[in-house]
Each structure stands twice: as structure tokens, then as C-alpha cells.
Enzyme design. Structure first.
Site, PDB file in Angstrom:
ATOM      1  CB  CYS A 161      -2.297 -12.247  -4.694  1.00 16.84           C
ATOM      2  SG  CYS A 161      -3.306 -11.832  -6.104  1.00 16.84           S
ATOM      3  CG  HIS A 165     -11.752  29.083 -11.028  1.00 16.26           C
ATOM      4  ND1 HIS A 165     -11.760  30.224 -11.798  1.00 16.26           N
ATOM      5  CD2 HIS A 165     -11.027  29.376  -9.920  1.00 16.26           C
ATOM      6  CE1 HIS A 165     -11.036  31.159 -11.198  1.00 16.26           C
ATOM      7  NE2 HIS A 165     -10.592  30.679 -10.054  1.00 16.26           N
ATOM      8  NE  ARG A 179       0.636  -9.299  -0.180  1.00 15.97           N
ATOM      9  CZ  ARG A 179       1.785  -8.666  -0.325  1.00 15.97           C
ATOM     10  NH1 ARG A 179       2.400  -8.187   0.716  1.00 15.97           N
ATOM     11  NH2 ARG A 179       2.325  -8.517  -1.505  1.00 15.97           N
ATOM     12  CD  GLU A 187      -4.743  10.046   3.233  1.00 19.82           C
ATOM     13  OE1 GLU A 187      -4.518   9.984   2.020  1.00 19.82           O
ATOM     14  OE2 GLU A 187      -4.854   9.022   3.943  1.00 19.82           O
ATOM     15  CD  GLU A 241      -8.526   3.380   1.032  1.00 19.76           C
ATOM     16  OE1 GLU A 241      -8.292   4.389   1.716  1.00 19.76           O
ATOM     17  OE2 GLU A 241      -7.641   2.571   0.708  1.00 19.76           O
ATOM     18  CE  LYS A 300      -7.359   6.469   4.058  1.00 19.40           C
ATOM     19  NZ  LYS A 300      -5.977   6.750   3.842  1.00 19.40           N
ATOM     20  CG  ASN A 345       1.230 -12.927  -4.787  1.00 19.57           C
ATOM     21  OD1 ASN A 345       0.191 -13.572  -4.802  1.00 19.57           O
ATOM     22  ND2 ASN A 345       1.852 -12.571  -3.681  1.00 19.57           N
ATOM     23  N   GLY A 346       1.031 -11.229  -8.888  1.00 18.26           N
ATOM     24  CA  GLY A 346       1.554 -10.393  -9.965  1.00 18.26           C
ATOM     25  C   GLY A 346       0.863 -10.682 -11.286  1.00 18.26           C
ATOM     26  CD1 TRP A 364      -7.747  -6.844  -4.814  1.00 21.18           C
ATOM     27  CD2 TRP A 364      -6.510  -6.668  -6.672  1.00 21.18           C
ATOM     28  NE1 TRP A 364      -8.049  -5.641  -5.405  1.00 21.18           N
ATOM     29  CE2 TRP A 364      -7.309  -5.507  -6.543  1.00 21.18           C
ATOM     30  CE3 TRP A 364      -5.652  -6.765  -7.770  1.00 21.18           C
ATOM     31  CZ2 TRP A 364      -7.267  -4.459  -7.458  1.00 21.18           C
ATOM     32  CZ3 TRP A 364      -5.618  -5.730  -8.690  1.00 21.18           C
ATOM     33  CH2 TRP A 364      -6.414  -4.591  -8.524  1.00 21.18           C
ATOM     34  CE  LYS A 381      -1.744  -1.237   4.443  1.00 19.53           C
ATOM     35  NZ  LYS A 381      -2.354   0.057   4.776  1.00 19.53           N
TER      36      LYS A 381
END
Ligand code: M6R
Length: 610
Positions: free
Chosen positions: A2, A506, A27, A483, A490, A487, A99-100, A75, A605
Site C-alpha cells: 500500500c 528422486h 507497492r 531466482e 512472478e 522471476k 498501511n499494514g 494491496w 513491491k
């Protein structure tokens, strides 16, 4: 998560607020809203589902005039993304953005409902608005009311509140979620990130944990968690307003991928001599600590965790120091055993990731010998709360998918490993020279790696119709493959899994068929022959392989093995170098799939909530 922007000015502030929201949109971007007090002392609010652009479109038809206002890009945590759940939330004369998370919001909601308050959203934020309305009944000022509300809230949050009866004041409170005051001339601003305000000011005051601020046009009064009036220093931001522009690039992610050679030069500047590392550049007085460290515990999330996983190989192989790496959200809720002379290293681009911060606080309670943050944002909570901070200097990263933050973290870690290995005698003068040479060559190497862009663009067409993919690597290339998979999933929404190639037989070999592209990172190194056998196992089962390698590794193309030959690089820094084609691959696949590259669905983000 947010974004918050606020302003108290004599001019109309809606445009400033919207401009700020655009800059904070990375964000959180599922809905947005704005509230402004007009000259008749009325609160006017506009909210919309979707991105800030939707809000801006609505405002064009329905402009808001007034000099005091707050705005928010969301968000969703409590309640789906919808206009009703978008901030600001209003109760009486009061509008709140937040926010939060308010963890005890259900109890508070229940109590407020008993008092007769009617809720119009599913959010936790609405309880703050009603609590303020309630406390204001027995308070002289909005500041007093907010001060009474704050102790009732459990959770991590940052909030901004305005009162249409008293438009001279904007009240802010910070507890776990960053807030910064932007200082103007005859006007002042508030935001959750200084980036939002760069078009109006370059002078900032960072609020500290527990602070409540009373912001008016000509005055700022800040009170600490004990209610005492405190002075907080103002800082000049050394970032330019245009960092939030894409320039000639189509996306921030693309811009940030191509910025990596420069970012790495910045990361190393002043930290390397001609052929040695300047240990003191890591932090004043850190030498004594580094000399005595026997164990390292790294905690981080997402991409930063992957960087930590690469660093583990370096700490143990190069510096002979035992190193554990753990996902912060696991570390913080586990009874881990503290090993003697342990240094806690947190890795984070933003320095505000809630789980990483909580892990740091826990480690301090547990008695780690010291804490070191490897971070990209000066002044962030992680930096301020750690004993030492070694900054990555990637520059502002806006694309939700982390790129330059990752490679600069790796370079920072490699410098740290070198310093520690030098101090404990594991890294000889000759070895140190080799590492420094490899590091100094890296920006140019990365530039060469970026030259493969067109080839990757063509290759990416093979992936557009795929639903699953498998990434393989061994040694340091295993976390590089992790990584790479992060990417791809995402930003292209293709399911991507990673395996250390030795694990294939395995279980995961059962997944192999012609529809499952298998991407292997296979430069020449000690494990190449082992990896070749793993590749054969996949080829023999009809899998389609994409092998990223170098000439010396001598791979032969065949019907089901595509070979992408990368330029030669030094073995030490090669894991950083091989990250580049992986970033380009995910970027081009996402372009073909038409996803929102910079703001992929469901993500934000900076993850400042648990
Ligand atoms: O700011 P941080 O480095 O602490 O963020 C951690 C993760 O949220 C972040 O790396 C995330 O995984 C990235 N979006 C991945 O590209």
C-alpha cells in the site's frame, strides 16, 4: 504494501497526491482513493477499483479542490479489492488512510458496533476511522484523539488522518510501517516513501517507530512513543525525481535489468582498491566483529533469500565460515539454536519487509554477537535497527520483480565474504587479487551478457504456450536457478520449479515430457560432468532442454537440447553473470504473454505486512 500520500498546503493538492500515488503504485495497485477538504470544510472522497489511472480518470470528471488531503493505493489484506474497501475510510468528519494490518480489528469492530457504529467495508482500517470519531468526542484536538487511538491498536501500521473541521492539520502515526514527512515552503507533505514526494520536495524527516506527528503548513510537531515531544533530523534526499521514469524503456523491469552494469559500479565504488578489499568500507568498527565471527545466520525473503543462498556457498567455500540461510517467516517462529559467535545478516532490498524486520528483532533478543543489514534503502527500518549496514546501492528499484537489487546484493555479499576470508586467513593475498579482478570485470561482463537480449527474445517464444517449467542448477547455480524460476513465475504466471539437478531422479524426473521445458544453468566448473549426466537423464526421457553454458563446456545441440552459449567469464562471479539471461528470459516471456510486467497480479513491491 500500500502507499500513502498526504498534504497540507494553500494550493489544491489533488494533483500532487495523485502524482505521488503513481510513484507508489508499485507497492500495491488493486484500488485507490483520495479525500480532500474543500474550502467549505467538507470532506470529498473519490475511490476506484483498479490502478491509480482509474482514479485519475474519475477525478478528471469530478475534480477535487482543496489544500488538505490524503490518498492511498491499496494491496488488499482484509476484504477483497473493491471500491468499498478502498481507502480513505471515513467516520464523521474524519478520513483515514492506512498501511499494514490491525491484528485486533475484530475485537475493536465488535466493540464499535456495540456503540452503534455501522461498518461499510470489510477492512481493518475502518475501525481506526470509527475509533478516532469516538475518541474525538472526549478530545480537544485530532492529535489528542489519535494519541488515544494508537495504544488500542495491535499490529504494524502507518496511518494518516484528516478532519474536515480542522483542515489545518494532518496527523500521522507510525508503528511498523514507514512514513516520511516531506518539508515544503509554507506547505508540508507525508508519504510512505520519499519517492512519492520528489516532485515537490527533497527534504525529509523519517518518522521513527511509535512516533505521532502533527503536520500543518508551517509547523511540524513530533511525539515519541512515550508522548514526549521530540526533534527528528531533516535529511536531503540524494535521489532525482526522474528515477521514477522509465526513460526509453518499455518497463521499469527492463530499465532496471539494463542498469545493472552501472549499479554494480556504484556498489563497488570506494570499497575496492586496485587489488584488495577495503574492509573498513563495510562499516566503522566492524573489523573486530568480522574477525571473531564463527557462524553466520542469514535471514531474508524472496529474491533476497535466493541471494543469501548463493552467499552461503561463498561463505563456506571461500571464507571457511559456516553459514545457515533461512526464510525470515520461518526463522521468526522457530526455536533456532544460537551457535557461538554468530553474526546475523539480514538481506533486503526495501529494508521494510515485515518478516525480515521481525527476524532481526528476534535475533537481537536472542543475543547474536552483532547484526548486519545488507540493504538498498538508506534510512529504512532494517538499516536503522541493525548494528551495521552495508548498502547495496542499486538505486531505486520500482519493478516488482527484483533484478538489479539481486545482482548488487550478490556483489555486496561477495565483497563481505572476501573481507571475512581475508581477516580469518582463509583467503590468501593471491586469491583476494583474483576475486577483486573478477569483481572489477563484472560490470563489463554484464554488459556483454545483456548483448544476448535479441537471442533470448526469439527463444522466449518457445515458452509462451507452456504452463510449467523446470529450472536446474548445481552448487551456486542452484539458487541462481531458484531466482530464475521465481522471476518467471512472478511475471509470466508460468509455474516454475527449481531442483538441484542431483535431486532429479528422486522424484521430479516423473514430470518430464515434451511439454515441460527444462532450463539448465551449466557453465564450466567442477560440477559440470555431474550436471551433464543429469541433462542426459532428462534428454533420454523426451524432455526439452535449454542449456545456458559456455564454449568450453562443449554441449552439442540436438533435437531436444538447445544450447545458449554465453561469453566466457571468471568462475567466481559467473553466478552473478548467469543471472542476466534468466532475467531477460522471464521478461520476454512475460511480454509475449501480455502480463503486467512491472505490477504482476496479486503482488506488491514491499511486503510490510506479515
Ligand atoms: O525488499 P525485500 O528484498 O526484503 O523483499 C523481499 C521479497 O518480497 C522480494 O524479493 C520479492 O520476492 C521480489 N518481488 C521478487 O522479485
Amino acid at each position: 504494501m500500500c502507499g500513502i500520500v498526504g498534504a497540507v498546503a494553500q494550493r489544491d493538492v489533488a494533483e500532487i497526491l495523485i502524482n505521488g500515488l503513481h510513484r507508489l503504485e508499485y507497492r500495491g495497485y488493486d484500488s485507490a482513493g483520495i479525500a480532500v477538504v474543500n474550502n467549505k470544510k467538507q470532506l470529498q472522497r473519490v475511490r476506484s477499483l483498479g490502478k491509480v489511472q482509474e482514479l485519475e480518470n474519475t477525478l478528471e470528471k469530478q475534480p477535487l479542490l482543496g489544500g488538505t488531503g490524503i490518498a492511498h493505493t491499496r494491496w488488499a489484506t482484509h476484504g477483497e479489492p473493491s471500491e468499498n474497501n478502498a481507502h480513505p475510510h471515513i467516520s464523521g468528519n474524519f478520513a483515514v488512510v492506512h498501511n499494514g494490518i490491525i491484528e485486533n480489528y475484530e475485537i475493536l469492530r465488535h466493540r464499535l458496533q456495540e456503540k452503534g457504529y455501522i461498518f461499510s467495508s470489510q477492512t481493518d482500517t475502518e475501525v481506526i476511522a470509527h475509533l478516532i470519531e469516538w475518541e474525538m468526542r472526549s478530545s480537544e484536538t485530532l492529535l489528542d484523539a489519535v494519541k488515544k487511538v494508537v495504544p488500542q491498536l495491535i499490529g504494524a501500521y502507518g496511518m494518516a488522518v484528516i478532519d474536515s473541521n480542522d483542515p489545518e492539520h494532518l496527523i500521522a502515526a507510525r508503528s511498523g510501517s514507514p512514513l516520511v514527512i516531506g518539508l515544503g515552503i509554507g506547505e508540508n507533505f507525508l508519504a510512505s516513501d520519499q519517492l512519492a514526494l520528489l516532485s515537490v520536495t527533497h527534504r525529509f524527516i523519517f518518522l521513527e517507530e511509535g512516533d505521532v506527528a502533527d503536520i500543518s503548513r508551517r509547523q511540524i510537531n513530533i511525539y515519541n512513543r512515550n508522548g514526549e515531544k521530540v526533534e527528528r533530523l531533516a535529511h536531503n534526499a540524494n535521489i532525482e525525481a526522474d528515477v521514477a521514469d522509465k526513460g526509453q524503456h518499455r518497463h521499469f523491469m527492463q530499465k532496471e535489468i539494463f542498469e545493472q552494469p552501472t549499479a554494480l559500479i556504484n556498489t563497488m565504488e570506494g570499497r575496492l582498491n586496485h587489488d584488495s578489499i577495503i574492509v573498513e568500507s563495510i562499516g566503522n568498527g566492524i573489523n573486530e566483529i568480522l574477525k571473531n565471527v564463527e557462524n553466520i545466520q542469514i535471514v531474508a525473503c524472496g529474491t533476497s533469500y535466493n541471494a543469501g543462498m548463493v552467499a552461503r556457498y561463498w561463505f563456506e567455500n571461500l571464507a571457511g565460515i559456516s553459514c545457515n540461510v533461512e526464510i525470515a517467516s520461518e526463522f521468526r517462529y522457530r526455536q533456532s539454536v544460537l551457535r557461538p559467535n554468530s553474526l546475523l545478516i539480514t538481506l533486503s532490498q526495501s529494508g521494510e519487509t515485515a518478516d525480515t524486520l521481525a527476524a532481526l528483532r528476534l535475533a537481537k533478543e536472542k543475543g547474536y554477537m552483532s547484526t548486519l543489514a545488507i540493504c538498498n534503502v538508506a534510512g529504512s527500518s532494517l538499516v536503522r535497527e541493525s548494528d551495521f549496514a552495508f548498502m547495496t546501492r542499486a538505486g531505486v528499484e520500482i519493478g516488482v520483480a527484483s533484478t538489479k537489487a539481486f545482482t548488487t546484493q550478490l556483489v555486496t555479499m561477495l565483497m563481505l565474504v572476501t573481507a571475512m576470508g581475508k581477516l580469518n586467513g582463509h583467503i590468501s593475498v593471491e586469491k583476494e587479487k583474483l576475486i577483486i579482478k573478477a569483481l572489477q570485470a563484472l560490470p563489463k561482463d554484464i554488459e556483454n551478457a545483456l548483448g544476448i537480449d535479441e537471442q533470448i527474445k526469439i527463444l522466449s517464444e518457445d515458452f509462451a504456450e507452456k504452463h510449467h517449467s523446470l529450472f536446474l542448477g548445481r552448487g551456486e547455480y542452484y539458487p541462481i536457478a531458484m531466482e530464475a524460476a521465481l522471476k518467471l513465475k512472478e511475471i509470466s504466471y508460468i509455474h516454475a520449479e527449481t531442483y538441484a539437478a542431483g535431486e532429479l531422479k528422486h522424484g521430479p524426473l516423473a514430470l518430464i515430457d515434451a511439454d515441460m521445458p527444462v532450463i539448465v544453468i551449466a557453465p564450466t566448473n567442477d560440477l559440470l560432468e555431474k550436471l551433464k549426466s543429469n541433462i542426459e537423464e532428462v534428454a533420454a526421457r523426451g524432455g526439452q532442454l535449454y542449456v545456458f553454458t559456455d564454449r568450453d563446456a562443449n554441449f552439442k545441440e540436438s533435437e531436444n537440447i538447445k544450447v545458449i552459449t554465453m561469453p566466457e567469464v571468471n568462475n567466481i562471479t559467473a553466478p552473478i553473470f548467469y543471472t542476466i539471461p534468466m532475467q531477460l528470459l522471464s521478461y520476454h516471456v512475460a511480454l509475449i504473454k501480455g502480463t503486467d510486467v512491472d505490477q504482476p497480479r496479486n503482488l506488491a513491491k514491499s511486503v510490510t505486512v506479515e
